[in-house]
Design an enzyme around this catalytic site. Structure first.
Site, mmCIF file in Angstrom:
data_model
loop_
_atom_site.group_PDB
_atom_site.id
_atom_site.type_symbol
_atom_site.label_atom_id
_atom_site.label_comp_id
_atom_site.label_asym_id
_atom_site.label_seq_id
_atom_site.Cartn_x
_atom_site.Cartn_y
_atom_site.Cartn_z
ATOM 1 N N THR A 119 -16.288 3.615 -21.177
ATOM 2 C CA THR A 119 -16.689 4.332 -20.092
ATOM 3 C C THR A 119 -15.419 5.261 -19.331
ATOM 4 O O THR A 119 -14.449 4.707 -19.570
ATOM 5 C CB THR A 119 -17.389 3.678 -19.314
ATOM 6 O OG1 THR A 119 -18.593 3.131 -19.620
ATOM 7 C CG2 THR A 119 -17.722 4.477 -17.874
ATOM 8 N N ARG A 177 -32.011 2.500 -22.552
ATOM 9 C CA ARG A 177 -31.282 1.386 -21.705
ATOM 10 C C ARG A 177 -30.371 2.158 -20.697
ATOM 11 O O ARG A 177 -29.668 3.293 -21.083
ATOM 12 C CB ARG A 177 -30.579 0.555 -22.695
ATOM 13 C CG ARG A 177 -29.541 -0.573 -21.919
ATOM 14 C CD ARG A 177 -28.164 0.066 -21.875
ATOM 15 N NE ARG A 177 -27.313 -1.085 -21.454
ATOM 16 C CZ ARG A 177 -25.827 -0.714 -20.932
ATOM 17 N NH1 ARG A 177 -25.467 0.492 -21.275
ATOM 18 N NH2 ARG A 177 -25.212 -1.633 -20.619
ATOM 19 N N GLY A 228 -27.362 1.418 -18.026
ATOM 20 C CA GLY A 228 -26.144 0.599 -17.658
ATOM 21 C C GLY A 228 -25.845 0.512 -16.218
ATOM 22 O O GLY A 228 -26.440 1.181 -15.477
ATOM 23 N N ASP A 229 -24.603 0.361 -16.163
ATOM 24 C CA ASP A 229 -24.078 0.155 -14.495
ATOM 25 C C ASP A 229 -23.558 1.634 -14.234
ATOM 26 O O ASP A 229 -23.503 2.031 -12.926
ATOM 27 C CB ASP A 229 -22.937 -0.794 -14.566
ATOM 28 C CG ASP A 229 -21.687 -0.472 -15.318
ATOM 29 O OD1 ASP A 229 -20.679 0.011 -14.783
ATOM 30 O OD2 ASP A 229 -21.613 -0.547 -16.487
ATOM 31 N N THR A 286 -15.866 -0.223 -15.229
ATOM 32 C CA THR A 286 -16.111 -0.104 -16.939
ATOM 33 C C THR A 286 -16.204 -1.513 -17.172
ATOM 34 O O THR A 286 -15.282 -2.400 -16.937
ATOM 35 C CB THR A 286 -15.011 0.723 -17.326
ATOM 36 O OG1 THR A 286 -14.925 0.320 -18.641
ATOM 37 C CG2 THR A 286 -13.795 0.275 -16.903
ATOM 38 N N GLY A 287 -16.881 -1.789 -18.385
ATOM 39 C CA GLY A 287 -16.873 -2.938 -19.117
ATOM 40 C C GLY A 287 -18.512 -3.427 -19.479
ATOM 41 O O GLY A 287 -19.058 -2.511 -19.753
#
Lengths: 321, 318
Positions: free
Chosen positions: A192, A220, A222-223, A242-243
């Site tokens: 990211t 989906r 994500g964050d 990120t992660g």
């Protein structure tokens, strides 16, 4: 203290066996983007414009997992998401499920500036993009050969992992024991991208953009597009994470940096340290942050994070480990 | 200690002149859902099951803006979203649902049956089919009242936040008289069971006349929905405001980082952080406390605690 500062990232969680040529490429890209941001800041562009500018550059380059070069869904397509937040007034914009817009971060900005909403997704977001006349391309534009190969391996690794639960018996690539999100780092592609800036007026802004998880289910989210999780900015600071997306969401990582500063009175460095060590539980992630005082901080609890930062007093660094 | 439960049917500019035929069915629904939740808690059901159960009931009730009775997007269809979270920070969220009868249950399945937290639109609908959850034709969710609301909103050319915005005087008067009920709200439930486990669930159809694809605060962890070991929160009001104020997370953050009690933290967020007329929430703490603050004209709400306290209300209690 005081003065402008900028930090950028290209993802937390780096394969320790990443060939040195790739490492060099990454550093060059980060340096180039950082310099773009620095020039913009020197010409007094406001923080919100700088973060958008820099993230556009990161999206356009196929190296990291955003825009062109995004990770692929289980169907082999690209679904991108991004968010942007302006600390002054905490205005924000986010998009998910983007399939044709060349620069998702700019669409997120338009959501913030030109729509009555904060977050648009999938066909509604694409429709809005069309109305706004932003640059669109075919989904194929975003797909790189590298990632097509990665998706294949990820599918193999997933079926093997679930069937045998013994990663070491898989192909050479999968032998790598460093894992994030249940997958070997070599396949995980968590890269990211993001940028945080405080300008010379003390205004903070943040932006994050991604293709998401390799082999993710379609739909989906994500964050990265979630305000408070992957991105956050307020009067006091700006953060981009990120992660492992799910871990970042659970820990509302970006908001927590600011909350800990506001409610516990911690300084930026302490806040970032605290949040990454205490708030992630088993999750692996990293973040970059700036404060209105011109400080910059970066912290990650996994192996490596592509990053760079620069401050008005002349310091500048680009690192991976 | 002991169990506690609170639920809401939306916060906003609910006029005091709300006619009985609009008020009574909602009060009755709140009462019924409260009783269902209380019975489940008394029977020892875990809070996660209880909040899902109660929100399913609220979704099935056509008087609230969730599931059946969801408001319509600009293209005349429903796009529903929901979110569930427990005190261990396990969570699930869905957006852009058009055929799933109970969005909150799909959110729970995302949490329990996938490695992800949040699924949306086509991907979420496909997942629903894989899981075999109950789906219906999209017309099932559409009510006449909501078709009417959409028409009015289009005529006034506005995106109608759950409850009316400050509008030109004549328009406001007209709306209150002609459509004293253009206001419907998100639903939510928070509970702590006798073992001190907490959970929250929120569900909504979003904003009247919203742009297709618009996502609000409900499915965003930390904005409309949040739980950790200290408390569980479900918020309602103006989504865009709740997102930027990270309302649900901030209640917990104030307890955690400033040592405020549940009531103090919730009051602070609603009174000091959120602009007037934008926000309401229900929250419980692991210790069995409950609070239901709002800075809007009213909030459809109900709560009960093990020691016998019960409240059902719309406007501020005197």
């Amino acid at each position: 203290m005081g003065g402008w500062a900028i930090a950028i990232h290209g993802g937390a969680g780096v394969d320790p066996n990443l060939p040195s040529q790739r490492q060099e490429q990454a550093k060059q890209l980060l340096t180039r983007c950082l310099n773009l941001g620095i020039s913009a800041l020197r010409s007094s562009l406001p923080a919100i414009d700088v973060v958008e500018l820099v993230v556009r550059e990161l999206e356009s380059d196929p190296f990291f997992n955003s825009g062109r070069g995004s990770a692929l869904t289980e169907k082999g397509t690209v679904e991108m998401e991004a968010s942007i937040m302006d600390g002054a007034g905490r205005r924000c914009g986010a998009v998910s499920g983007i399939t044709t817009v060349k620069n998702p971060v700019s669409l997120a900005r338009l959501v913030m500036d030109k729509s009555p909403h904060s977050y648009l997704a999938f066909s509604g977001a694409e429709e809005f993009a069309h109305q706004q006349g932003v640059e669109t391309v075919n989904n194929e534009y975003f797909i790189t050969e590298d990632n097509v190969g990665m998706l294949k391996l990820a599918k193999e690794a997933k079926s093997i992992l679930y069937d045998y639960r013994v990663p070491e018996t898989c192909s050479a690539v999968v032998e790598n024991q460093w894992q994030m999100n249940g997958m070997p780092l070599a396949l995980y592609a968590p890269e990211t991208v993001g940028c945080v800036v405080v300008d010379s007026e003390g205004r903070c802004a943040a932006a994050t953009s991604t293709g998401g998880l390799m082999n993710k289910m379609t739909g989906r989210i994500g964050d990265s597009p979630l305000i408070g999780s992957g991105t956050y900015a307020c009067d006091v600071c700006a953060v981009s994470c990120t992660g492992e997306g799910e871990a970042i969401i659970r820990s509302t990582l970006a908001r927590d940096v600011a909350a800990v500063m506001e409610y516990k009175g911690l300084g930026l460095q302490e806040a970032v340290e605290y949040v990454v060590t205490e708030r992630l539980d088993q999750g692996k992630a990293g973040l970059i942050a700036v404060s209105r005082n011109g400080e910059v901080a970066c912290r990650f609890n996994c192996v490596g994070m592509f990053r760079g930062y620069a401050t008005e007093d002349g310091s500048m660094e680009v690192r991976i480990w | 200690m002991g169990w506690a439960i609170a639920l809401h049917g939306g916060a906003g500019d609910i006029p005091l002149t709300l006619p009985p035929e609009r008020r009574e069915p909602r009060e009755a629904a709140l009462r019924r859902c409260l009783e269902i939740g209380v019975a489940a808690l008394k029977a020892g059901q875990p809070s996660l099951d209880v909040v899902e159960l109660v929100v399913r009931e609220l979704e099935n009730c056509p008087h609230f803006n969730a599931g059946k009775g969801s408001v319509l997007a600009s293209n005349g269809t429903v796009e529903m979203e929901a979110c569930i979270m427990d005190g261990t920070k396990k969570c699930g969220a869905v957006s852009g649902l058009t055929t799933v009868v109970n969005p909150i249950s799909l959110a729970r399945l995302v949490m329990e049956k996938t490695p992800h937290i949040y699924l949306a639109f086509d991907g979420a609908e496909a997942f629903a089919r894989e899981q075999g959850v109950e789906t219906v034709d999209r017309s099932h969710f559409v009510t006449l009242e909501n078709v009417e609301r959409l028409t009015q909103a289009k005529e006034a050319n506005r995106v109608q936040i759950d409850y009316t915005q400050p509008m030109p005087k004549e328009l406001a008067k007209q709306t209150i008289v002609v459509d004293g009920d253009s206001k419907v709200g998100t639903v939510g439930c928070v509970a702590v069971d006798k073992n001190g486990n907490i959970a929250t669930a929120t569900s909504t159809g979003g904003l009247v006349n919203k742009m297709v694809g618009r996502i609000g605060d409900t499915p965003i962890i930390g904005a409309g929905t949040y739980a950790n070991s200290l408390c569980a929160v479900s918020a309602t009001g103006k989504g865009e405001s709740i997102i930027r104020n990270t309302v649900a997370r901030d209640v917990a953050a104030l307890m955690e980082y400033k040592g405020l009690s549940l009531k103090e933290a919730a009051a602070y967020v609603v009174e000091e952080c959120a602009p007037e007329g934008t926000t309401g929430l229900v929250a419980v703490s692991a210790k069995g406390e409950v609070t239901m603050p709002f800075n809007t004209t009213g909030m459809f709400r109900a709560c009960a605690t093990e020691d016998g306290y019960t409240e059902i209300g719309i406007w501020p209690s005197v």
